[in-house]
Design a protein around this motif. Structure first.
Motif, PDB file in Angstrom:
ATOM      1  N   PRO A 192      70.139  -9.191  67.904  1.00 19.44           N
ATOM      2  CA  PRO A 192      69.786  -8.174  68.903  1.00 19.44           C
ATOM      3  C   PRO A 192      69.020  -7.033  68.228  1.00 19.44           C
ATOM      4  N   ILE A 193      68.153  -6.395  68.965  1.00 17.60           N
ATOM      5  CA  ILE A 193      67.263  -5.391  68.391  1.00 17.60           C
ATOM      6  C   ILE A 193      68.048  -4.274  67.697  1.00 17.60           C
ATOM      7  N   GLU A 194      69.210  -3.906  68.255  1.00 21.68           N
ATOM      8  CA  GLU A 194      69.972  -2.793  67.674  1.00 21.68           C
ATOM      9  C   GLU A 194      70.650  -3.158  66.352  1.00 21.68           C
ATOM     10  N   ASP A 195      70.763  -4.456  66.069  1.00 24.10           N
ATOM     11  CA  ASP A 195      71.405  -4.895  64.822  1.00 24.10           C
ATOM     12  C   ASP A 195      70.402  -5.204  63.713  1.00 24.10           C
ATOM     13  N   ARG A 196      69.125  -5.062  63.998  1.00 18.55           N
ATOM     14  CA  ARG A 196      68.117  -5.424  62.996  1.00 18.55           C
ATOM     15  C   ARG A 196      67.851  -4.273  62.032  1.00 18.55           C
ATOM     16  N   ARG A 197      67.560  -4.647  60.783  1.00 21.72           N
ATOM     17  CA  ARG A 197      67.106  -3.647  59.817  1.00 21.72           C
ATOM     18  C   ARG A 197      65.606  -3.443  60.005  1.00 21.72           C
ATOM     19  N   PRO A 198      65.132  -2.213  59.798  1.00 15.79           N
ATOM     20  CA  PRO A 198      63.686  -1.997  59.917  1.00 15.79           C
ATOM     21  C   PRO A 198      62.932  -2.673  58.774  1.00 15.79           C
ATOM     22  N   PRO A 257      54.588  -9.301  48.089  1.00 18.86           N
ATOM     23  CA  PRO A 257      55.021  -9.404  49.490  1.00 18.86           C
ATOM     24  C   PRO A 257      55.750 -10.714  49.790  1.00 18.86           C
ATOM     25  N   THR A 258      55.497 -11.744  48.961  1.00 16.94           N
ATOM     26  CA  THR A 258      56.156 -13.026  49.227  1.00 16.94           C
ATOM     27  C   THR A 258      57.647 -12.977  48.896  1.00 16.94           C
ATOM     28  N   SER A 259      58.067 -11.909  48.192  1.00 17.91           N
ATOM     29  CA  SER A 259      59.485 -11.794  47.842  1.00 17.91           C
ATOM     30  C   SER A 259      60.283 -10.989  48.870  1.00 17.91           C
ATOM     31  N   VAL A 260      59.587 -10.519  49.915  1.00 21.65           N
ATOM     32  CA  VAL A 260      60.284  -9.769  50.978  1.00 21.65           C
ATOM     33  C   VAL A 260      61.298 -10.703  51.638  1.00 21.65           C
ATOM     34  N   PRO A 261      62.567 -10.262  51.782  1.00 23.55           N
ATOM     35  CA  PRO A 261      63.582 -11.145  52.380  1.00 23.55           C
ATOM     36  C   PRO A 261      63.210 -11.547  53.803  1.00 23.55           C
ATOM     37  N   PRO A 262      63.635 -12.743  54.212  1.00 24.01           N
ATOM     38  CA  PRO A 262      63.336 -13.165  55.590  1.00 24.01           C
ATOM     39  C   PRO A 262      64.030 -12.267  56.613  1.00 24.01           C
ATOM     40  N   VAL A 263      63.429 -12.212  57.785  1.00 22.35           N
ATOM     41  CA  VAL A 263      63.980 -11.403  58.879  1.00 22.35           C
ATOM     42  C   VAL A 263      64.639 -12.338  59.880  1.00 22.35           C
ATOM     43  N   GLY A 267      51.077  -9.167  82.238  1.00 27.75           N
ATOM     44  CA  GLY A 267      49.688  -9.567  81.987  1.00 27.75           C
ATOM     45  C   GLY A 267      49.385  -9.864  80.532  1.00 27.75           C
ATOM     46  N   VAL A 268      50.374 -10.397  79.819  1.00 22.28           N
ATOM     47  CA  VAL A 268      50.202 -10.609  78.371  1.00 22.28           C
ATOM     48  C   VAL A 268      49.447 -11.914  78.114  1.00 22.28           C
ATOM     49  N   MET A 269      48.334 -11.837  77.406  1.00 29.23           N
ATOM     50  CA  MET A 269      47.574 -13.070  77.108  1.00 29.23           C
ATOM     51  C   MET A 269      48.308 -13.878  76.028  1.00 29.23           C
ATOM     52  N   PRO A 270      48.098 -15.204  76.020  1.00 34.48           N
ATOM     53  CA  PRO A 270      48.925 -16.066  75.160  1.00 34.48           C
ATOM     54  C   PRO A 270      48.980 -15.667  73.686  1.00 34.48           C
ATOM     55  N   ARG A 271      47.858 -15.274  73.101  1.00 38.42           N
ATOM     56  CA  ARG A 271      47.867 -14.937  71.676  1.00 38.42           C
ATOM     57  C   ARG A 271      48.724 -13.697  71.411  1.00 38.42           C
ATOM     58  N   VAL A 272      48.621 -12.729  72.308  1.00 34.16           N
ATOM     59  CA  VAL A 272      49.432 -11.516  72.164  1.00 34.16           C
ATOM     60  C   VAL A 272      50.916 -11.862  72.378  1.00 34.16           C
ATOM     61  N   ARG A 273      51.162 -12.733  73.350  1.00 36.07           N
ATOM     62  CA  ARG A 273      52.537 -13.156  73.604  1.00 36.07           C
ATOM     63  C   ARG A 273      53.145 -13.807  72.361  1.00 36.07           C
ATOM     64  N   ASN A 274      52.347 -14.606  71.650  1.00 34.59           N
ATOM     65  CA  ASN A 274      52.863 -15.264  70.452  1.00 34.59           C
ATOM     66  C   ASN A 274      53.398 -14.272  69.425  1.00 34.59           C
ATOM     67  N   VAL A 275      52.766 -13.122  69.330  1.00 36.31           N
ATOM     68  CA  VAL A 275      53.230 -12.109  68.369  1.00 36.31           C
ATOM     69  C   VAL A 275      54.636 -11.636  68.769  1.00 36.31           C
ATOM     70  N   PHE A 276      54.844 -11.422  70.065  1.00 38.01           N
ATOM     71  CA  PHE A 276      56.179 -11.041  70.547  1.00 38.01           C
ATOM     72  C   PHE A 276      57.185 -12.162  70.272  1.00 38.01           C
ATOM     73  N   VAL A 277      56.753 -13.408  70.481  1.00 39.34           N
ATOM     74  CA  VAL A 277      57.646 -14.552  70.270  1.00 39.34           C
ATOM     75  C   VAL A 277      58.029 -14.651  68.787  1.00 39.34           C
ATOM     76  N   TYR A 278      57.036 -14.579  67.898  1.00 33.84           N
ATOM     77  CA  TYR A 278      57.305 -14.664  66.455  1.00 33.84           C
ATOM     78  C   TYR A 278      58.278 -13.562  66.011  1.00 33.84           C
ATOM     79  N   ALA A 279      58.143 -12.398  66.637  1.00 43.14           N
ATOM     80  CA  ALA A 279      59.005 -11.273  66.264  1.00 43.14           C
ATOM     81  C   ALA A 279      60.346 -11.314  66.993  1.00 43.14           C
TER      82      ALA A 279
END
Lengths: 94, 150
Positions: free
Chosen positions: B106-112, B95-101, A73-85
């Motif tokens: 995979p989630i287990e290989d990412r740095r926090p 904050p603009t100097s923070v390295p790209p992510v 049930g994820v709304m599009p704007r919230v989904r975008n945050v997951f996508v960006y991450a």
């Protein structure tokens, strides 16, 4: 403000904002729940990286226990945050 | 009067100073809505502004090296909203100097860390930082689509 309503059959409904101010409280509640767990985001208006972190930690805990977490049930704007991450596929968010 | 090159570009701004802790986020959510209403901008813009402000603000709360309030300023310019966060810092905290992510790992290989700034980079047209005389200012520019303005 975040409301987290627990229902039967491993379903939890989130309503409101899962931000840095609410993340700790949300995690404390989710840590009490066994899997398999489904989080219903239909009424979740906002999520930030702090909120995403709560979901990822819950996912990892349940996975380590051989169980699973689903997010629906994820709304599009919230989904975008997951996508960006880069976390949409991990959590099967469509 | 005919609009021309010599007409000044009108910008309007609102600002709010809040304590440096996450409890201030609720105040900033209200502040964004006050700004959108005053500027006759769509509430649809609130999601992006809330997110950009939260990520920059919590970055200062968690990793900043000073105390004292943080000033958040919202300024409307043609087609954009400029978000500025101004806070005392003993030395540049950029904050603009923070390295790209790498979000493809995979989630287990990412740095926090770094995901909040990654999000700001994704969502903003401009992302800049300045530091003068013990005060750091971060600028993030959010675009206003035609559907969000009136």
């Amino acid at each position: 403000m975040l409301e987290l309503k627990l229902e039967e059959n491993g379903l939890a409904r989130l309503r409101g904002r899962l931000d840095a101010a609410e993340a700790e409280r949300a995690l404390a509640t989710l840590e009490t729940l066994a899997g398999p767990l489904t989080l219903d985001f239909t009424e979740l208006e906002h999520i930030s990286i702090a909120g995403l972190s709560v979901i990822v930690r819950t996912y990892k805990r349940l996975s380590a226990q051989g169980s699973r977490l689903s997010v629906v049930g994820v709304m599009p704007r919230v989904r975008n945050v997951f996508v960006y991450a880069g976390l949409d596929k991990l959590l099967g968010i469509k | 009067m005919r609009r021309g090159l010599h007409m000044p570009i009108v910008t309007r701004l609102m600002e709010r100073s809040v304590p440096r802790n996450t409890e201030s986020l609720a105040v900033l959510v209200d502040f964004v809505r006050d700004f959108l209403e005053a500027e006759h901008l769509s509430k649809d813009l609130a999601f992006d502004l809330d997110l950009v402000i939260e990520e920059l603000f919590t970055n200062l709360v968690r990793h900043g090296r000073a105390e004292g309030d943080i000033l958040v300023r919202l300024e409307r310019t043609p087609g954009e909203v400029h978000v500025r966060l101004r806070a005392a810092e003993p030395s540049p905290f950029d904050p603009t100097s923070v390295p790209p992510v790498n979000v493809d790992l995979p989630i287990e290989d990412r740095r926090p860390g770094g995901l909040g700034i990654h999000l700001v980079r994704k969502m903003c047209r401009q992302f800049r930082y300045e530091w003068h005389d013990g005060v750091g200012t971060t600028l993030a520019v959010v675009g206003v689509s035609d559907s969000c303005s009136s």
